[in-house]
Design a protein around this motif. Structure first.
Motif, short mmCIF file in Angstrom:
data_model
loop_
_atom_site.label_atom_id
_atom_site.label_comp_id
_atom_site.label_asym_id
_atom_site.label_seq_id
_atom_site.Cartn_x
_atom_site.Cartn_y
_atom_site.Cartn_z
N VAL A 40 0.84 -1.20 0.00
CA VAL A 40 0.00 0.00 0.00
C VAL A 40 0.87 1.25 0.00
O VAL A 40 0.60 2.22 -0.73
CB VAL A 40 -0.96 -0.01 1.21
N LEU A 41 1.94 1.26 0.78
CA LEU A 41 2.83 2.42 0.79
C LEU A 41 3.49 2.65 -0.56
O LEU A 41 3.60 3.78 -1.03
CB LEU A 41 3.90 2.25 1.87
N VAL A 42 3.92 1.58 -1.20
CA VAL A 42 4.54 1.71 -2.53
C VAL A 42 3.52 2.23 -3.53
O VAL A 42 3.83 3.12 -4.34
CB VAL A 42 5.14 0.36 -2.98
N LEU A 43 2.31 1.70 -3.51
CA LEU A 43 1.29 2.16 -4.45
C LEU A 43 0.96 3.64 -4.25
O LEU A 43 0.81 4.38 -5.22
CB LEU A 43 0.03 1.32 -4.32
N LEU A 44 0.87 4.07 -3.00
CA LEU A 44 0.60 5.49 -2.75
C LEU A 44 1.75 6.36 -3.23
O LEU A 44 1.53 7.43 -3.81
CB LEU A 44 0.34 5.72 -1.27
N THR A 45 2.96 5.93 -3.00
CA THR A 45 4.12 6.70 -3.44
C THR A 45 4.19 6.78 -4.95
O THR A 45 4.41 7.85 -5.52
CB THR A 45 5.42 6.09 -2.87
N VAL A 46 3.99 5.67 -5.62
CA VAL A 46 4.04 5.65 -7.09
C VAL A 46 2.89 6.49 -7.66
O VAL A 46 3.08 7.21 -8.65
CB VAL A 46 3.99 4.20 -7.62
N THR A 47 1.72 6.42 -7.05
CA THR A 47 0.60 7.24 -7.51
C THR A 47 0.94 8.71 -7.41
O THR A 47 0.62 9.49 -8.32
CB THR A 47 -0.66 6.94 -6.68
N GLY A 48 1.60 9.10 -6.33
CA GLY A 48 1.99 10.50 -6.19
C GLY A 48 3.00 10.93 -7.22
O GLY A 48 2.98 12.07 -7.69
N LEU A 49 3.90 10.03 -7.59
CA LEU A 49 4.94 10.37 -8.57
C LEU A 49 4.41 10.34 -10.00
O LEU A 49 4.76 11.19 -10.82
CB LEU A 49 6.12 9.41 -8.44
N VAL A 50 3.58 9.35 -10.32
CA VAL A 50 3.13 9.16 -11.70
C VAL A 50 1.78 9.81 -11.97
O VAL A 50 1.60 10.46 -12.99
CB VAL A 50 3.06 7.64 -12.02
N GLY A 51 0.84 9.63 -11.06
CA GLY A 51 -0.53 10.08 -11.28
C GLY A 51 -0.75 11.56 -11.06
O GLY A 51 -1.80 12.09 -11.38
N GLY A 52 0.20 12.22 -10.51
CA GLY A 52 0.05 13.64 -10.26
C GLY A 52 -0.54 13.93 -8.90
O GLY A 52 -0.97 13.04 -8.16
N GLU A 53 -0.58 15.18 -8.58
CA GLU A 53 -1.02 15.62 -7.27
C GLU A 53 -2.51 15.37 -7.04
O GLU A 53 -2.93 15.05 -5.94
CB GLU A 53 -0.72 17.11 -7.10
N SER A 54 -3.34 15.49 -8.07
CA SER A 54 -4.78 15.31 -7.88
C SER A 54 -5.12 13.86 -7.56
O SER A 54 -5.94 13.59 -6.68
CB SER A 54 -5.56 15.78 -9.10
#
Length: 82
Positions: A32-46
């Motif tokens: 879950v931590l990795v997914l949240l971090t990757v989402t922040g890096l790739v998916g953008g701030e929104s």
């Protein structure tokens, strides 16, 4: 029917199920931590904001403080490793 229970006992089916559950829950938090971090890096701030808002609404405050500190450290550690 008795043969099925005998085979399950011989194969230690309940012990194997307990091991699977243990390793699943042990690995769930880092994933879950990795997914949240990757989402922040790739998916953008929104995208990151929507997910973190949902998580914050779901968990207790002290748990959220711990999780959010780990999420903030993830990109910092990745930049330092380069």
């Amino acid at each position: 029917m008795q043969a099925t229970f005998r085979n399950a006992r011989a194969d230690d089916l309940s012990g194997e199920a307990a091991k699977m559950a243990y390793y699943f829950f042990l690995s769930l938090f880092p994933v879950v931590l990795v997914l949240l971090t990757v989402t922040g890096l790739v998916g953008g701030e929104s995208a990151f904001g929507r997910i973190t808002h949902t998580v914050h609404a779901t968990v207790q405050d002290h748990a959220w403080q711990f999780v959010s500190s780990l999420i903030r450290e993830g990109p910092t550690v990745a930049v330092r490793a380069r």
